[in-house]
Design an enzyme around this catalytic site. Structure first.
Site, mmCIF file in Angstrom:
data_model
loop_
_atom_site.group_PDB
_atom_site.id
_atom_site.type_symbol
_atom_site.label_atom_id
_atom_site.label_comp_id
_atom_site.label_asym_id
_atom_site.label_seq_id
_atom_site.Cartn_x
_atom_site.Cartn_y
_atom_site.Cartn_z
ATOM 1 N N ASP A 25 0.878 -1.170 0.000
ATOM 2 C CA ASP A 25 0.000 0.000 0.000
ATOM 3 C C ASP A 25 0.911 1.214 0.000
ATOM 4 O O ASP A 25 1.505 1.555 1.019
ATOM 5 C CB ASP A 25 -0.898 -0.040 1.253
ATOM 6 C CG ASP A 25 -1.734 1.230 1.415
ATOM 7 O OD1 ASP A 25 -1.676 2.106 0.530
ATOM 8 O OD2 ASP A 25 -2.446 1.326 2.432
ATOM 9 N N LYS A 91 2.806 11.175 -3.218
ATOM 10 C CA LYS A 91 1.811 10.508 -4.063
ATOM 11 C C LYS A 91 0.971 11.512 -4.843
ATOM 12 O O LYS A 91 0.501 11.229 -5.941
ATOM 13 C CB LYS A 91 0.918 9.661 -3.160
ATOM 14 C CG LYS A 91 -0.058 8.751 -3.877
ATOM 15 C CD LYS A 91 -0.706 7.831 -2.876
ATOM 16 C CE LYS A 91 -1.715 6.895 -3.499
ATOM 17 N NZ LYS A 91 -2.229 5.945 -2.485
ATOM 18 N N GLU A 188 -7.116 0.506 -4.778
ATOM 19 C CA GLU A 188 -7.179 0.423 -3.311
ATOM 20 C C GLU A 188 -8.519 -0.109 -2.805
ATOM 21 O O GLU A 188 -8.536 -1.015 -1.959
ATOM 22 C CB GLU A 188 -6.858 1.793 -2.692
ATOM 23 C CG GLU A 188 -5.373 2.122 -2.790
ATOM 24 C CD GLU A 188 -5.052 3.596 -2.618
ATOM 25 O OE1 GLU A 188 -5.936 4.361 -2.195
ATOM 26 O OE2 GLU A 188 -3.909 3.982 -2.914
HETATM 27 MG MG MG Z 1 -5.076 5.359 2.950
#
Ligand code: MG
Ligand code: ADP
Length: 622
Positions: A25, A91, A188
């Protein structure tokens, strides 16, 4: 992602050797790495036992002029003192140009707009977001390799569902730079759903509510045949746990009639507020205490008070949820399950509000910070071929639909795109003409409605169909894609058993670009295609009507009076003319006119054939 090239020759998994595959992640504030060990997914801790790695990289130059860097907690600790060289939330820059960052002016970085992507000037040189992300990924890769004392086979890396091609490519590039073999990028919300095993559950719609530190994402996923598809996404890029910290800090200061004036005080009270907020997720009340330059701040706060303060923001998130549901034309009670992701979903007020909105308690059993990494690990383990129980191994999905050419140059979809392989689907067809003894089978791939815009994969003929009336033959065409991605198509006439088939070899694969192009084209032309399809269908129907009428006239034309015959000929001619024009409504009207105009004739024919069938037979034989 070529259709029929899912596993490379010589790469098929050796069943005795476990391959180490991890899920990562790569988050805005935190990143995690997880792997399946002893049958269940778990996050891998660092040497100090912490599973979370702050997504922060600090660049430095030492006394000898050597470039150095700190990653994670160490970098974060220096954020205040060296903000220019400490890159956090990278990100948000992935695959973006400077113009895409509306708040760039408020960030402490010296941006440099490079072709394709913005970069940041640091003491150690200009760093692209890809490079910074690669540092974080490499650190997690190292952690995994240390844990297993072995090289990694590959990784599944998660990205937000709304990431576009450039952002996804940048993420892949970062992984490659970090020496990782990317098995797949995974959305995600999909990862979170997989962590809860929803892919093994009931088909339907699922909502993923992700409330983190600074962002809120809501995704609607559709599960069909074990594969999730993102139906809609939405959210708020400036709504998260940080906002609750501010509200709680302000409330405590107001209660104590104090103010945080200096930047240091402001930071201190926020840190204390965050701690208190997190405590209130488990306790009914807690003290917010800290030392400010103007004295000690100590205020008792209750969970109810926090819930009251947070309510407008939680409502704001639910407004985003409503919008997404409305866009997707879905009612809250049509959602089968709600998954909670992100640290802020630990707040009881958030859980209660989301539960009330959907009319069902959300799924909260898994740690909301870890759930995305856990789902990625499960998928990585499957992709590496480590499935112990021998359950269906989801190797890949069909990137493009497979179908057949039908009358009028139309495509009949047999296996829709995104269907997981291996798979097999069949559909029945019939003959178009009386006495038809052969059927041409044309296998095509693509999302368009017309054959000429799809890719032709193979053609073969089914011969030896016994002569029958049009529509009487039952020809079952079966498509089968095996685990190696090999497609075989067979056609069998059910009554006589005659059969023909073809195997389509892997060399028919497409490149990723070709697939992307065909998908884009399919989406953008869908409306026009539907219209074109309707017209073609009407033409096929017209042709079928004409053919049937001609046959009937040839057989029983003598039943008609001269004027009826002229009338029917006229109706047939009208269809012929309208077939050549593009007006569907007019064509359909004349098809109906012919159907109505030949109704009496059809009844006469029925009577005649019944009379013939009965001729010479006694009543009790009937
Ligand atoms: Mg998150
Ligand atoms: P992101 O997805 O933005 O990287 P996370 O999912 O890690 O963020 O969530 C971080 C946020 O979750 C922070 O605002 C933090 O205060 C909040 N949080 C973590 N634990 C709790 C808790 N027990 N109760 C309430 N909020 C929490």
């Amino acid at each position: 992602m070529a259709l029929l090239q899912i596993s490379e020759p010589g790469q098929s998994p050796d069943p005795h050797q476990r391959r180490i595959a991890v899920g990562i992640d790569l988050g805005t504030t935190h990143s995690l790495v997880a792997a399946v060990r002893n049958g269940s997914a778990e996050c891998l801790p660092d040497e100090q036992g912490r599973v979370i790695l702050p997504s922060a990289v600090r660049y430095m130059v030492d006394e000898r002029g050597q470039t150095r860097r700190h990653i994670g907690f160490e970098a974060l600790a220096a954020q205040a003192e060296d903000s220019q060289n400490t890159i956090v939330s990278v990100k948000r820059f992935m695959g973006r140009r400077l113009a895409d960052l509306p708040d760039a002016g408020r960030l402490p970085y010296q941006f440099e707009d490079q072709p394709g992507m913005v970069a940041v000037k640091t003491v150690a040189g200009v760093k692209s977001p890809v490079e910074v992300s690669a540092e974080i990924l490499a650190s997690l890769r190292q952690r995994a390799e240390d844990t297993f004392n072995d090289d990694l086979f590959g990784a599944v890396i998660t990205v937000p569902a709304y990431f576009d091609d450039a952002q996804r490519q940048a993420t892949k590039d970062a992984a490659q730079m970090a020496g990782l073999n990317v098995l797949r990028l995974l959305n995600e919300p999909t990862a979170a759903a997989i962590a809860y095993g929803l892919d093994n559950g009931a088909e339907g719609l699922y909502a993923i509510y992700d409330l983190g530190g600074g962002t809120f994402d809501i995704s609607l996923l559709q599960l069909s045949r074990g594969v999730f598809e993102v139906v809609a996404t939405g959210g708020d890029s400036a709504l998260g746990g940080d906002d609750f910290d501010h509200l709680l800090a302000d409330a405590a200061l107001a209660d104590a009639k104090m103010e945080a004036v200096t930047p240091q005080d402001k930071r201190t009270v926020l840190v204390a507020a965050r701690r208190t907020k997190e405590k209130l997720s488990t306790d009914g009340s807690a003290h917010l205490s800290c030392a400010l330059s103007t004295g000690m701040l100590s205020v008792k706060l209750t969970r109810e008070r926090l819930a009251e303060l947070a309510k407008p923001l939680i409502d704001k998130s639910l407004a985003s949820v409503k919008r997404v549901l409305r866009d997707a034309k879905v009612k809250p009670d049509e959602v089968k399950g709600v998954v909670m992701v992100g640290g802020s979903t630990r707040m009881p007020a958030v859980r209660d509000a989301v539960g009330a909105f959907f009319g069902q308690p959300p799924l909260t059993d898994l740690n909301p910070d870890e759930v995305v990494a856990l789902g990625a690990a499960i998928q990585a383990n499957q992709l590496a071929g480590n499935n112990a129980q021998g359950e269906l191994l989801l190797l890949d999905v069909l990137p493009l639909s497979l179908g057949l050419e039908t009358m009028g140059g139309l495509v009949e979809r047999i296996i829709p795109r995104n269907t997981p392989i291996p798979c097999a689907l069949a559909q029945d067809f019939t003959t178009f003409k009386d006495g038809q003894t052969a059927l041409a089978v044309h296998v095509v791939q693509g999302e368009r409605e017309q054959v000429e815009f799809c890719r032709s994969l193979a053609r073969f003929e089914l011969r030896g169909i016994p002569p029958m009336a049009a529509g009487a033959a039952r020809i079952r065409v079966s498509f089968q894609v095996d685990a190696d991605g090999l497609l075989s198509v067979s056609a069998k006439e059910q009554l006589s058993g005659v059969e023909a088939s073809v195997v389509i070899k892997p060399s028919y694969g497409l490149t990723d670009d070709q697939v992307a192009h065909m998908l884009r084209e399919g989406f953008t032309t869908a409306a026009a295609d539907m219209k074109d399809r309707a017209l073609r269908e009407a033409r096929v129907e017209a042709e079928r009507m004409l053919e049937a009428t001609r046959t009937a006239l040839a057989a029983d034309g003598d039943l008609l009076s001269a004027e009826d015959r002229t009338r029917i000929d006229g109706l047939m001619a009208q269809i012929g003319q309208r077939c050549d024009r593009g007006d569907i409504t007019a064509l359909e009207a004349s098809i109906k006119a012919l159907a109505d105009g030949t109704e009496a004739f059809a009844a006469e024919r029925m009577n005649r054939s019944i009379r013939q069938a009965l001729a010479g037979r006694k009543l009790d034989q009937v």
